[in-house]
Design an enzyme around this catalytic site. Sequence first.
Site, short mmCIF file in Angstrom:
data_model
loop_
_atom_site.label_atom_id
_atom_site.label_comp_id
_atom_site.label_asym_id
_atom_site.label_seq_id
_atom_site.Cartn_x
_atom_site.Cartn_y
_atom_site.Cartn_z
N LEU A 20 0.83 -1.21 0.00
CA LEU A 20 0.00 0.00 0.00
C LEU A 20 0.86 1.26 0.00
CD1 LEU A 20 -2.80 -1.22 2.39
CD2 LEU A 20 -3.01 -0.69 -0.05
N THR A 66 11.28 -3.86 0.62
CA THR A 66 10.49 -4.71 1.51
C THR A 66 10.96 -6.14 1.34
OG1 THR A 66 8.26 -5.23 2.25
CG2 THR A 66 8.53 -4.90 -0.11
N LYS A 70 15.55 -6.32 2.42
CA LYS A 70 16.05 -5.30 3.36
C LYS A 70 17.49 -5.57 3.81
CE LYS A 70 11.53 -4.14 5.26
NZ LYS A 70 10.74 -3.87 6.48
N ASP A 107 11.94 1.83 9.91
CA ASP A 107 10.98 0.93 10.58
C ASP A 107 10.96 1.14 12.09
OD1 ASP A 107 9.90 -0.38 8.38
OD2 ASP A 107 11.37 -2.00 8.42
N THR A 156 12.94 -20.17 16.49
CA THR A 156 14.31 -20.70 16.39
C THR A 156 15.16 -20.06 17.48
OG1 THR A 156 13.99 -20.86 14.00
CG2 THR A 156 16.26 -21.06 14.81
N PRO A 157 15.54 -20.84 18.52
CA PRO A 157 16.24 -20.24 19.66
C PRO A 157 17.54 -19.52 19.25
CG PRO A 157 15.55 -22.49 20.15
CD PRO A 157 15.28 -22.27 18.71
N TYR A 226 -0.94 -6.33 9.35
CA TYR A 226 -2.13 -5.48 9.27
C TYR A 226 -3.07 -6.03 8.22
CZ TYR A 226 0.74 -3.57 5.52
OH TYR A 226 1.55 -3.45 4.43
N GLY A 247 -0.30 -3.25 12.30
CA GLY A 247 0.87 -2.77 11.57
C GLY A 247 0.61 -1.58 10.66
N1 NAP Z 1 3.70 -2.81 9.50
C1 NAP Z 1 4.89 -2.61 8.97
O1 NAP Z 1 5.22 -1.49 8.60
C2 NAP Z 1 5.84 -3.75 8.88
C3 NAP Z 1 7.21 -3.51 8.70
C4 NAP Z 1 8.08 -4.60 8.62
C5 NAP Z 1 7.57 -5.88 8.73
N2 NAP Z 1 6.23 -6.10 8.90
C6 NAP Z 1 5.70 -7.47 9.05
O2 NAP Z 1 6.38 -8.12 10.10
C7 NAP Z 1 6.46 -9.51 9.86
C8 NAP Z 1 7.89 -10.02 10.02
O3 NAP Z 1 8.71 -9.44 9.03
P1 NAP Z 1 10.30 -9.61 9.02
O4 NAP Z 1 10.81 -8.75 7.93
O5 NAP Z 1 10.85 -9.43 10.37
O6 NAP Z 1 10.45 -11.14 8.57
P2 NAP Z 1 11.69 -12.14 8.79
O7 NAP Z 1 12.97 -11.38 8.89
O8 NAP Z 1 11.53 -13.18 7.76
O9 NAP Z 1 11.40 -12.79 10.24
C9 NAP Z 1 10.27 -13.58 10.45
C10 NAP Z 1 10.12 -13.92 11.93
O10 NAP Z 1 8.88 -14.61 12.09
C11 NAP Z 1 9.12 -15.91 12.60
N3 NAP Z 1 8.22 -16.86 11.96
C12 NAP Z 1 7.95 -16.98 10.63
N4 NAP Z 1 7.06 -17.96 10.41
C13 NAP Z 1 6.77 -18.48 11.63
C14 NAP Z 1 5.92 -19.56 12.05
N5 NAP Z 1 5.19 -20.28 11.19
N6 NAP Z 1 5.86 -19.83 13.37
C15 NAP Z 1 6.60 -19.11 14.26
N7 NAP Z 1 7.42 -18.10 13.91
C16 NAP Z 1 7.50 -17.79 12.61
C17 NAP Z 1 10.56 -16.20 12.28
O11 NAP Z 1 11.01 -17.15 13.23
P3 NAP Z 1 12.31 -18.09 12.94
O12 NAP Z 1 13.50 -17.28 13.34
O13 NAP Z 1 12.09 -19.27 13.80
O14 NAP Z 1 12.30 -18.41 11.47
C18 NAP Z 1 11.20 -14.83 12.46
O15 NAP Z 1 11.41 -14.53 13.81
C19 NAP Z 1 5.89 -9.72 8.46
O16 NAP Z 1 4.55 -10.14 8.57
C20 NAP Z 1 5.96 -8.35 7.84
O17 NAP Z 1 4.98 -8.16 6.86
C21 NAP Z 1 5.37 -5.04 8.98
#
Ligand code: NAP
Length: 287
Positions: A20, A66, A70, A107, A156-157, A226, A247
């Site tokens: 968006l 995104t 990143k 962010d 993941t610890p 969100y 979000g």
């Molecule tokens: N609102 C906003 O402006 C904004 C900004 C940035 C991100 N976001 C949102 O935030 C979320 C995370 O983004 P990111 O960039 O941080 O992603 P990322 O770097 O890929 O990290 C994903 C995280 O989620 C965990 N995870 C993924 N699938 C899982 C599952 N099935 N069960 C348990 N844990 C799970 C991962 O755990 P593991 O370490 O165990 O893999 C990791 O800690 C996304 O939904 C993204 O769209 C929103």
Amino acid sequence: VRNERAQVFGVLGDPVDHSLSPAMQNAAFAAAGLPHLYLRYRVPPAELRAAVREAVVLRLGGLNLTVPLKEAVVPLCDALTPEAARIGAVNTLVFGAAGRIVGDNTDGRGFLRAVAGHVRLAGAHVVLAGAGGSARAVATAVADAGVGRITIANRTPARAEALVERLARTGLAAVAAAPLGALARSDVLGDAALVVNATPLGLGARRLGVRWDATQRTCLAVDLVYGTRPTPFCADAARAGRRTLDGAAMLLHQGALAFEAWTGRRAPRAAMAAALRAAGLRPEASR
Ligand SMILES: NC(=O)c1ccc[n+]([C@@H]2O[C@H](COP(=O)([O-])OP(=O)(O)OC[C@H]3O[C@@H](n4cnc5c(N)ncnc54)[C@H](OP(=O)(O)O)[C@@H]3O)[C@@H](O)[C@H]2O)c1
């Protein structure tokens, strides 16, 4: 008034169709009387280097990054802002003179703006689910804001431990790693002022299990996910009577900060929020 040269901006990601940011940034340009245009570009990681080089050649005004770009864009930058360096990820590229590429990360600050006025962070205990890029941005920001303690709960610890070590090096807050199951424990949740979901759980059928009745009544629930309907994380918290913010608020404020980095002008946040509301989002907290 000086005539502004029209410039193209955009967001790179894969997938990116759902973004968006174009609606929000184009509304901002219109409200600010700027002739610019913001587009989305699907760029897989293997094409990122070429895409950034072309952006410089074509003199694009600026870019957002995104998922999943990143972190991959970091080595392509000529310089990082201190914030991007500390987070280890870039969501905004600012093009300087002679095509110099500066990587910024809005962010974390966007998150702080989103929760401002809704939670007192000084000395607080923050519980954060997730240890990925956005969890790093949020944890870094709340540490800067003077929280007392951060608990990182992750599937993941090893990833939670890595984030704990990274934050511990700043010496800003006490940090501990925990399994995701800790979100069901009153000893972890009892004194939390803020519980944040920084995982994509809730986008699909699965949800994050949090024992909201173990939190204080004043605890704020913030989901980085969100949507046009309350996210499962927010819906669960609201059912227990907790205030919620999804979000969309962080999306708004990280975008406003990127706008300001590109244009040097104050972002028209009301127009940007209106564009998100027109798309069905709620960039404000529930009361
Ligand atoms: N609102 C906003 O402006 C904004 C900004 C940035 C991100 N976001 C949102 O935030 C979320 C995370 O983004 P990111 O960039 O941080 O992603 P990322 O770097 O890929 O990290 C994903 C995280 O989620 C965990 N995870 C993924 N699938 C899982 C599952 N099935 N069960 C348990 N844990 C799970 C991962 O755990 P593991 O370490 O165990 O893999 C990791 O800690 C996304 O939904 C993204 O769209 C929103």
